[in-house]
Design an enzyme around this catalytic site. Structure first.
Site, PDB file in Angstrom:
ATOM      1  N   LEU A   1     140.037  55.511 110.961  1.00 14.34           N
ATOM      2  CA  LEU A   1     138.703  55.667 111.519  1.00 14.34           C
ATOM      3  C   LEU A   1     138.517  54.615 112.604  1.00 14.34           C
ATOM      4  O   LEU A   1     139.024  53.496 112.486  1.00 14.34           O
ATOM      5  CB  LEU A   1     137.628  55.485 110.434  1.00 14.34           C
ATOM      6  CG  LEU A   1     137.642  56.468 109.255  1.00 14.34           C
ATOM      7  CD1 LEU A   1     136.583  56.079 108.233  1.00 14.34           C
ATOM      8  CD2 LEU A   1     137.422  57.899 109.733  1.00 14.34           C
ATOM      9  N   ASP A   2     137.782  54.954 113.645  1.00 10.86           N
ATOM     10  CA  ASP A   2     137.475  53.971 114.677  1.00 10.86           C
ATOM     11  C   ASP A   2     136.707  52.802 114.065  1.00 10.86           C
ATOM     12  O   ASP A   2     136.043  52.938 113.031  1.00 10.86           O
ATOM     13  CB  ASP A   2     136.641  54.604 115.791  1.00 10.86           C
ATOM     14  CG  ASP A   2     137.415  55.651 116.575  1.00 10.86           C
ATOM     15  OD1 ASP A   2     138.661  55.565 116.598  1.00 10.86           O
ATOM     16  OD2 ASP A   2     136.778  56.554 117.151  1.00 10.86           O
ATOM     17  N   ARG A   3     136.781  51.663 114.721  1.00  6.22           N
ATOM     18  CA  ARG A   3     136.154  50.453 114.180  1.00  6.22           C
ATOM     19  C   ARG A   3     134.671  50.660 113.886  1.00  6.22           C
ATOM     20  O   ARG A   3     134.166  50.213 112.851  1.00  6.22           O
ATOM     21  CB  ARG A   3     136.334  49.294 115.164  1.00  6.22           C
ATOM     22  CG  ARG A   3     135.762  47.977 114.675  1.00  6.22           C
ATOM     23  CD  ARG A   3     136.054  46.850 115.639  1.00  6.22           C
ATOM     24  NE  ARG A   3     135.317  46.971 116.883  1.00  6.22           N
ATOM     25  CZ  ARG A   3     134.071  46.511 117.061  1.00  6.22           C
ATOM     26  NH1 ARG A   3     133.436  45.924 116.062  1.00  6.22           N
ATOM     27  NH2 ARG A   3     133.474  46.636 118.227  1.00  6.22           N
TER      28      ARG A   3
END
Length: 553
Positions: free
Chosen positions: A286-288
């Site tokens: 998942l993106d940050r």
């Protein structure tokens, strides 16, 4: 064979054979003692040649008048037949002319000799496998500790080694040239001070001079004082754990694994340090700034099994997001291909040259200003949901990249971007610089060096524990032109600081007081709600911003 041949001529021929044998032995002396002894026996037959030949000068002298035999080493002629008592005293190993002793030939031991370079040449050791795997151990987790302040998880500064082998484009260039052309985030005075402090190593030896020329397989190690950005103090909740998998509800703002300036402030390190969950295999990422369901396998076998299910399209992923404007109330399918513009900044866009993608959208609610949308990605491209929503004209409400005016008046709707990729990245960075929010792009001032656009370079080349990270972690800060203080002009004063202290005399970041990120900077309205497979289903709680009654500030 010699019938009818005058004795003098016969002796000359035998002497020539002995001379040739001497040359052969000198060239191939390592062939062994047996060959030397055989040739010595042959030379003994010509032992009296000197007395026979020299008087008439037929073969005993060269054009300079110097006797050739006088210049032969005893290794070539073996035991000489003595002409007088003083020559006989020396025996084997004596020079006929001056009596100086020469060591007898030494037989080859059979062991392979260690490779040596020419005189003055620097020899590079062969490359070694320096990593046993991708997992992190207690040694890594013990590098530093956390502390909590103002709703943020913070990491105490620590020393860290960036390591890399010499890249092909560096071969034949000096360290000074490499630093001055590729790592311009720091002035050369910083690297000179790092040399004095013993922070730079080449093949595990301290660098003494930056003018040293790099060779293939050179191994470089640079020790820096590392500062990590803060993340939310929100704890990581375990949704499930069994013998096969660990499933968590990832808070927004925390990266999944070490990347860029983040190492300890990542999910992998927090799980290892606080939950004793180690050697995990991420099954997806998942993106940050994205929150929600995140799965890890405990073994390689389980990881391979689930990845096979991904390839066979047996898994279903469901996200929720809040987008700008009124999203259509019917199902929308977007199949626009996506191209990476910059791995370093992390920017993609719709482009016919991109990879095929497909996302299914369904509106869940609308509050008069923004819509909550269900997203089902059928492929797994970088930023796929975010890019497709931008293309549809409904970017995520607080997306720091794809809801930016840097894309032009239409903000990228319909793929209309009235500027080049270079102009886009320049304007995007400039916008966040003006807002003092470069951290939203996972950038800092030291990243703003030539080569920001690197669409052909895979991200793994730009991050993993290498000197590429030097430009990120060596910490050049706004307004600081001199990274190496003047009081570090002696080796004693420049000695490496105690690893337990949180400030370092070489570190520019230590001399800057940075503002903490605001709560709204730690959240993006995109949440991984559900992850479903043939024999499992995991769901995380829906975030507050996705509720029907949520109102914008």
């Amino acid at each position: 064979m010699w019938r009818g041949v005058p004795g003098c001529l016969r002796d000359i021929v035998q002497w020539q054979v002995a001379l040739w044998s001497h040359s052969f032995v000198r060239t191939w002396g390592s062939c062994g003692k047996a060959m030397t002894e055989a040739l010595s026996a042959q030379a003994e037959a010509a032992g009296g040649l000197k007395a026979l030949v020299q008087p008439n000068g037929d073969a005993g002298s060269n054009t300079s008048g110097e006797p050739l035999l006088e210049r032969l080493e005893p290794a070539a002629v073996g035991k000489q037949v003595p002409e007088s008592g003083d020559q006989a005293q020396g025996g084997e190993g004596q020079l006929p002319s001056n009596g100086e002793q020469t060591p007898a030939p030494v037989a080859d031991s059979g062991k392979r000799k260690k490779r040596r370079g020419a005189t003055g040449e620097r020899v590079v050791p062969p490359p070694k496998k320096r990593r046993t795997g991708v997992s992190f151990s207690d040694e890594h987790f013990a590098e530093t500790t956390y502390y909590f302040e103002g709703g943020l998880r913070k990491v105490r500064p620590y020393y860290f080694d960036f390591q890399t082998y010499c890249k092909g484009r560096w071969v034949g260039r000096s360290l000074l040239h490499v630093f001055s052309t590729e790592f311009r985030s720091q002035p050369l005075s910083y690297y000179e001070a790092a040399v004095r402090a013993g922070r730079l190593h080449l093949n595990e030896e301290p660098v003494q001079d930056l003018s040293i020329v790099l060779k293939d397989n050179d191994f470089l190690r640079n020790t820096v004082h590392r500062h990590e950005p803060p993340v939310t103090a929100e704890p990581i909740h375990l949704l499930a754990e069994n013998n096969d998998v660990v499933v968590i509800d990832k808070p927004s703002s925390i990266p999944v694994h070490p990347c860029g300036r983040f190492r300890h402030n990542t999910v992998i390190f927090i799980l290892g340090k606080e939950h004793q969950l180690k050697e995990l295999h991420p099954l997806h990422r998942l993106d940050r700034l994205t929150s929600g369901v995140l799965m890890f396998a405990k073994t390689a076998a389980v990881s391979e099994k689930i990845h096979e299910q991904v390839r066979d399209r047996q898994l279903e992923k469901e996200y929720v997001c809040r987008v700008a404007g009124e999203f259509p109330d019917k199902e929308v399918i977007c199949k626009e291909p996506i191209l990476v513009v910059s791995y370093k900044v992390g920017v993609c866009r719709v482009d016919p040259r991109g990879k095929p993608c497909e996302t299914v959208f369904q509106r869940l609610s609308y509050n008069g200003r923004s819509s909550v949308v269900q997203c089902r990605p059928l492929t797994g491209r970088t930023h796929q949901i975010r890019v497709h929503l931008q293309f549809l004209g409904h970017p995520i409400l607080n997306d720091p990249i794809y809801n930016s005016t840097a894309w032009g008046p239409s903000r990228g709707q319909g793929g209309h971007i009235p500027k080049t990729d270079e102009e886009l990245l320049r304007d995007l960075v400039a916008e966040h610089q003006a807002k003092e929010s470069l951290s939203m792009l996972d950038l800092c001032e030291s990243d703003l060096t030539p080569g920001l656009i690197d669409s052909t370079a895979p991200s793994s080349e730009l991050a993993k524990d290498s000197l590429e990270g030097l430009a990120t972690a060596a910490q050049k800060i706004d307004g600081i032109a001199e990274a190496a203080p003047q009081h570090l002009d002696t080796p004693e004063k420049a000695a490496k600081a105690d690893v337990t202290q949180e400030t370092d005399p070489l570190c520019a970041e230590c001399r800057v007081l940075r503002q903490d990120p605001l709560p709204q900077d730690l959240v993006m309205f995109l949440h991984a709600l559900r992850y479903k497979g043939p024999d499992f289903e995991y769901v995380s709680p829906i975030p507050a911003w996705a509720r029907d009654d949520w109102q914008e500030d």
